[in-house]
Scaffold this active site. Structure first.
Site, PDB file in Angstrom:
ATOM      1  N   SER A 170      43.713  29.410  27.437  1.00  0.00           N
ATOM      2  CA  SER A 170      44.378  31.032  27.485  1.00  0.00           C
ATOM      3  C   SER A 170      43.781  31.611  26.557  1.00  0.00           C
ATOM      4  CB  SER A 170      45.251  31.565  28.566  1.00  0.00           C
ATOM      5  OG  SER A 170      45.429  32.566  28.105  1.00  0.00           O
ATOM      6  N   ASP A 319      34.929  34.770  31.787  1.00  0.00           N
ATOM      7  CA  ASP A 319      34.522  35.538  32.468  1.00  0.00           C
ATOM      8  C   ASP A 319      32.793  36.198  33.534  1.00  0.00           C
ATOM      9  OD1 ASP A 319      36.981  36.572  32.204  1.00  0.00           O
ATOM     10  OD2 ASP A 319      36.715  37.670  30.210  1.00  0.00           O
ATOM     11  N   LYS A 346      42.614  36.096  38.193  1.00  0.00           N
ATOM     12  CA  LYS A 346      42.170  37.545  37.215  1.00  0.00           C
ATOM     13  C   LYS A 346      42.409  38.778  38.147  1.00  0.00           C
ATOM     14  CE  LYS A 346      40.299  34.691  34.549  1.00  0.00           C
ATOM     15  NZ  LYS A 346      40.683  34.936  33.140  1.00  0.00           N
ATOM     16  N   ARG A 350      38.684  35.677  42.189  1.00  0.00           N
ATOM     17  CA  ARG A 350      37.297  35.501  41.913  1.00  0.00           C
ATOM     18  C   ARG A 350      36.532  34.903  42.596  1.00  0.00           C
ATOM     19  NH1 ARG A 350      36.800  37.597  35.264  1.00  0.00           N
ATOM     20  NH2 ARG A 350      36.807  40.497  36.190  1.00  0.00           N
TER      21      ARG A 350
HETATM   22  C1  S3P Z   1      40.212  37.745  27.380  1.00  0.00           C
HETATM   23  C2  S3P Z   1      40.995  36.205  27.480  1.00  0.00           C
HETATM   24  C3  S3P Z   1      40.810  36.155  29.120  1.00  0.00           C
HETATM   25  C4  S3P Z   1      39.738  36.962  29.692  1.00  0.00           C
HETATM   26  C5  S3P Z   1      39.788  37.950  29.217  1.00  0.00           C
HETATM   27  C6  S3P Z   1      39.705  38.263  28.698  1.00  0.00           C
HETATM   28  C7  S3P Z   1      41.571  37.644  25.556  1.00  0.00           C
HETATM   29  O1  S3P Z   1      41.035  35.614  29.559  1.00  0.00           O
HETATM   30  O2  S3P Z   1      39.621  36.503  31.072  1.00  0.00           O
HETATM   31  O3  S3P Z   1      38.706  38.772  30.006  1.00  0.00           O
HETATM   32  O4  S3P Z   1      40.958  38.900  25.655  1.00  0.00           O
HETATM   33  O5  S3P Z   1      41.681  37.524  25.254  1.00  0.00           O
HETATM   34  P1  S3P Z   1      42.593  34.863  30.061  1.00  0.00           P
HETATM   35  O6  S3P Z   1      43.830  34.516  27.812  1.00  0.00           O
HETATM   36  O7  S3P Z   1      43.264  34.775  30.422  1.00  0.00           O
HETATM   37  O8  S3P Z   1      41.452  33.383  30.275  1.00  0.00           O
END
Ligand code: S3P
Length: 439
Positions: A170, A319, A346, A350
């Site tokens: 993440s 995403d 999310k 999803r």
């Molecule tokens: C993001 C990380 C992702 C992504 C989100 C934006 C970011 O989430 O799904 O839309 O800007 O760091 P995760 O870190 O929970 O995977």
């Protein structure tokens, strides 16, 4: 509450040349780091979507002067790492997981208390993934019994660096801990199970803050430094471009050029997956814009076939799966996704919401605990519910390019969180899309 419905006539092609709005992840980080920097930060290409505006308003509420946004231009008068002031009330993060998770890290290091809350979807999403490692650093954060927001963050705590192995891949958690690390004594070292988007690392370096990258999965930061204001050119968001990459791939006769798209290698899984399915995507004129790689993407219609999606591409396309599931529905044969349980937490679940929508359109889509199995076929048309999830709404809009009858999508207002111009740009490209608001 009004319900915004999109209705898209079936058929058509996507053609011409488009620039989709600025990258959401980079826009959030530009506001955050600009606010914590010494001096001014000038941003161009800022995404004026509701998620990034939630971040912007939160820093204004903490006393940071921010001019704009005005046609993507924002000027942030940095307050310095110790210059934020206590906000008058709860900070409303809206629908934005990135705002909440990243800000919880930097707010854990402040001298004052804050409360972070969001809409019904955000207040259901898991926050222990940030509150637990922050607690190990010495932060004091109270969440609900189920580990969700509202988050009450106690100021005046002494943070110390930790060596932390992320349980999930993440970028939000990694970034949260890097931002807390700015305020921590000693070194904060974070290791990811798989590489995720590295915009925070690149931007910290752009603000003159040193980082130690150890291989492609570990990063370390030492607290006590200074960020220096800078200029940031935000590229177009590959996650917004993804709807058009899929739309042009499935729509016979399509030929589309998407300009100035960010192609950071931690974000290009959607191109790799579509190409594995047979898509015709050219990466033209690759260049660097403010520390981030960008290019123009030309995509033409091509027959797609089902694949087993390689698991190492999952975090690099996290995403884009709603859009990719539409590609799979139009592909010949079966597409199998595994290792993607994160999709269930999310803005909506999803996997389930896409499976329900595809089923409503006559496609065999079987959800599994960590993915989905989709058998390509003929999309009938009909009505689907996006469950307030922006990416699901835009993905199903593209499905109409190959459906027999029109596709109606309910609960589309949150498209504004990431892609406020979607309807206008989709129409320019050739989608026959009408919006209707019902009370
Ligand atoms: C993001 C990380 C992702 C992504 C989100 C934006 C970011 O989430 O799904 O839309 O800007 O760091 P995760 O870190 O929970 O995977």
């Amino acid at each position: 509450m009004t319900d915004l419905t999109f209705t898209v006539e079936s058929g058509g092609a996507l053609r011409g040349c488009l620039r989709v709005p600025g990258d959401k992840s980079i826009s959030h980080r530009a506001i955050m780091l600009g606010a914590l920097a010494e001096g001014m930060t000038a941003v161009t290409g800022f995404l004026e979507g509701e998620d990034c505006l939630a971040t912007l308003r939160a820093f204004r509420a903490m006393g940071v002067r921010i001019d704009g946004p005005d046609q993507g231009r924002v000027t942030i008068h940095g307050a310095g790492l110790r210059g934020l002031r206590a906000p008058a009330g709860t900070l409303d993060m809206g629908n934005s997981g990135t705002s909440m998770r990243l800000m919880s890290g930097l707010l854990a290091g402040q001298a004052f208390d804050t409360v972070l809350s969001g809409d019904a979807s955000l207040n259901r999403r898991p926050m222990r993934r940030v509150t637990e490692p922050l607690a190990l650093m010495g932060a004091r954060i109270e969440a609900t019994e189920s580990g969700t927001a509202p988050l009450r963050i106690r100021g005046g705590q002494r943070l110390t660096g930790i060596d932390y192995l992320l349980p999930v891949a993440s970028a939000q958690v990694k970034s949260c801990l890097l931002l807390a690390g700015l305020y921590a004594e000693g070194v904060t070292r974070i290791t990811e199970p798989a590489p995720t988007r590295d915009h925070t690392e690149r931007m910290l370096e752009g603000f003159g803050y040193p980082l130690a990258r150890e291989g492609d999965r570990t990063v370390a930061i030492t607290g006590g430094g200074t960020l220096l204001g800078t200029a940031i050119d935000v590229p177009a968001d590959i996650s917004s471009a993804a709807f058009f990459l899929v739309g042009a791939s499935i729509g016979p006769g399509s030929d589309l050029l998407l300009e100035h798209v960010g192609i950071n290698p931690t974000r290009t899984g959607v191109i790799d997956i579509l190409r594995l399915m047979g898509a015709d995507i050219e990466v033209l004129n690759p260049r660097l814009a403010g520390g981030e790689p960008v290019a123009d993407l030309r995509v033409r219609h091509a027959p797609l076939h089902g694949i087993q999606i390689p698991e190492d591409l999952v975090p690099l396309a996290i995403d884009e799966f709603p859009a990719l599931f539409i590609a799979a529905a139009c592909a010949e044969g079966i597409t199998v996704l595994t290792g993607a349980e994160e999709l269930r937490v999310k803005e909506s679940d999803r996997i389930q919401v896409m499976a329900d929508g595809l089923t409503a359109l006559g496609i065999a889509a079987g959800p599994t605990t960590d993915g989905i199995v989709i058998r390509g076929g003929t999309l009938s048309g009909g009505t689907v519910d996006s469950h307030g999830d922006h990416r699901i709404a835009m993905s199903f809009a593209m499905a109409a390019l190959r459906s027999r009858d029109p596709v109606s999508i309910r609960d589309c207002a949150n498209v504004n969180t990431s892609f406020p111009d979607f309807v206008a740009l989709a129409r320019i490209a050739g989608l026959n899309l009408a919006e209707r608001e019902a009370a």
